[in-house]
Write an enzyme that holds these catalytic residues in place. Structure first.
Site, PDB file in Angstrom:
ATOM      1  CE  LYS A 102      -3.746  -2.383   2.371  1.00 44.44           C
ATOM      2  NZ  LYS A 102      -4.426  -2.692   3.632  1.00 44.44           N
TER       3      LYS A 102
ATOM      4  CD  GLN B 275      -3.041  -3.989   6.821  1.00 44.58           C
ATOM      5  OE1 GLN B 275      -3.023  -3.008   6.098  1.00 44.58           O
ATOM      6  NE2 GLN B 275      -3.637  -5.109   6.472  1.00 44.58           N
TER       7      GLN B 275
ATOM      8  CG  ASP C 271      -8.921   0.409   5.218  1.00 45.14           C
ATOM      9  OD1 ASP C 271      -8.878   0.204   3.993  1.00 45.14           O
ATOM     10  OD2 ASP C 271      -8.192  -0.173   6.041  1.00 45.14           O
TER      11      ASP C 271
END
Ligand code: NAD
Length: 295
Positions: free
Chosen positions: A54, A98, A121
């Site tokens: 990412k 994450q 996200d």
């Protein structure tokens, strides 16, 4: 194989190039590149790989990289403090925590330290509420990528029978919300569904996100259906999905491969969300009453 292949690598590449163009325009306009902050806790090797990918993709697109790696012995309070700092930092347009977090961490409580406007996200309670209400917001990346791939086929989702296998917060549930927003007739199957094949065989659009290798067979497929395989599993013979590709491709009308299907879309959508968050934040500085997200 009679099904047509949906090429996630190509669609993702287009999205990444589009994000990079918007980042360049934003940087020219504001004099500062937008920033993506990634927060990794502990030493899960798969998470380390995902975060590295990412960050690399974000840097290639022109974002400034803000990365924090906290050790597994750090406390939830330490993680919250990092997230709170990033929330205040105007150079940071998007924040990604994450997952999974190490055992004992309250995922929901920590994710909710991310402001909705920086939630690239799409996993905070606020973002999921906006999604459930059909209001503009940042959408979970993998689920949004699934819709991008369906759009690639040209299938009309309105009124289509869509079955999602899996109801996770990360994938299944938001994919169902997004399909509902497109006026599909949505069914969510899950681990307690009694006769999975009977349910999936009615689907014009089937999203496989159960996390079980090769669960979906030809018997689960309505002839001509579009099948999106979200699953990723590392096996001795390579990566496989939730779908038995070779037999399903004989029945379906469209199918995604693994690898090269949904996988590349998640990162591409993250870049799209981050530039969207940056543009919306900038719009608010110019016009303070602007909504919190540009979507
Ligand atoms: P999860 O384990 O959180 O959720 C799995 C869901 O599947 C649950 O809702 C469960 O009820 C359902 N399920 C389990 N067994 C089932 C069965 N036998 N029949 C029907 N439903 C069943 O998983 P997740 O985070 O949603 O991920 C799903 C898969 O997608 C995993 O393989 C994961 O690796 C993959 N994934 C891929 C990407 C990507 O970028 N391509 C991103 C996220 C997740």
């Amino acid at each position: 194989m009679s099904a047509r292949l949906i090429d996630g690598t190509a669609v993702a590449e287009r999205l990444r190039q589009e994000a990079a163009r918007r980042v360049a325009a934003f940087t020219t306009l504001t004099g500062l590149a937008p920033g993506l902050a990634t927060v990794l806790v502990g030493d899960n090797p798969a998470s380390e790989v995902y975060v590295r990918r990412k960050r690399r993709a974000a840097s290639e697109a022109g974002f400034i990289d803000f990365h924090h790696h906290l050790s597994a012995s750090s406390s939830p309070g330490d993680v919250a403090a990092v997230l709170d700092d990033l929330a205040q930092d105007e150079r940071v347009s998007g924040i990604l925590l994450q997952l999974p977090l190490p055992a004992g961490f309250d995922r929901h409580g920590l994710v909710d330290h991310i402001p909705v406007a920086k939630d690239v996200d799409g996993l905070t309670t606020g973002s999921q509420g906006l999604l459930a209400r059909g209001r503009p917001g940042l959408r979970p990346c993998t689920a949004a990528g699934v819709i991008d791939l369906l759009d690639e086929t040209g299938i009309n989702l309105e009124g289509a029978a869509a079955v999602i296998v899996g109801r996770s917060e990360l994938v299944g549930h938001p994919a169902a919300e997004l399909l509902l927003a497109r006026n599909a007739t949505v069914t969510i199957a899950h681990s307690r569904t009694r006769d999975l094949a009977e349910v999936t065989a009615r689907a014009d659009v089937l999203i496989a996100a159960a996390g079980i290798p090769r669960l979906i067979t030809a018997a689960h497929i309505k002839p001509g259906a579009a099948v999106i395989d979200v699953g990723i599993h590392r096996t001795d013979t390579g990566l496989v999905g939730d779908v038995r590709f070779e037999e399903v491709a004989e029945v379906a009308g469209w199918v995604t491969p693994v690898p090269g299907g949904v996988g590349p879309m998640t990162i591409a959508r993250l870049l799209a969300n981050t530039i969207q968050a940056a543009e919306a934040a900038h719009a608010r500085t110019v016009q303070p009453d602007a909504p919190s997200s540009g979507q």
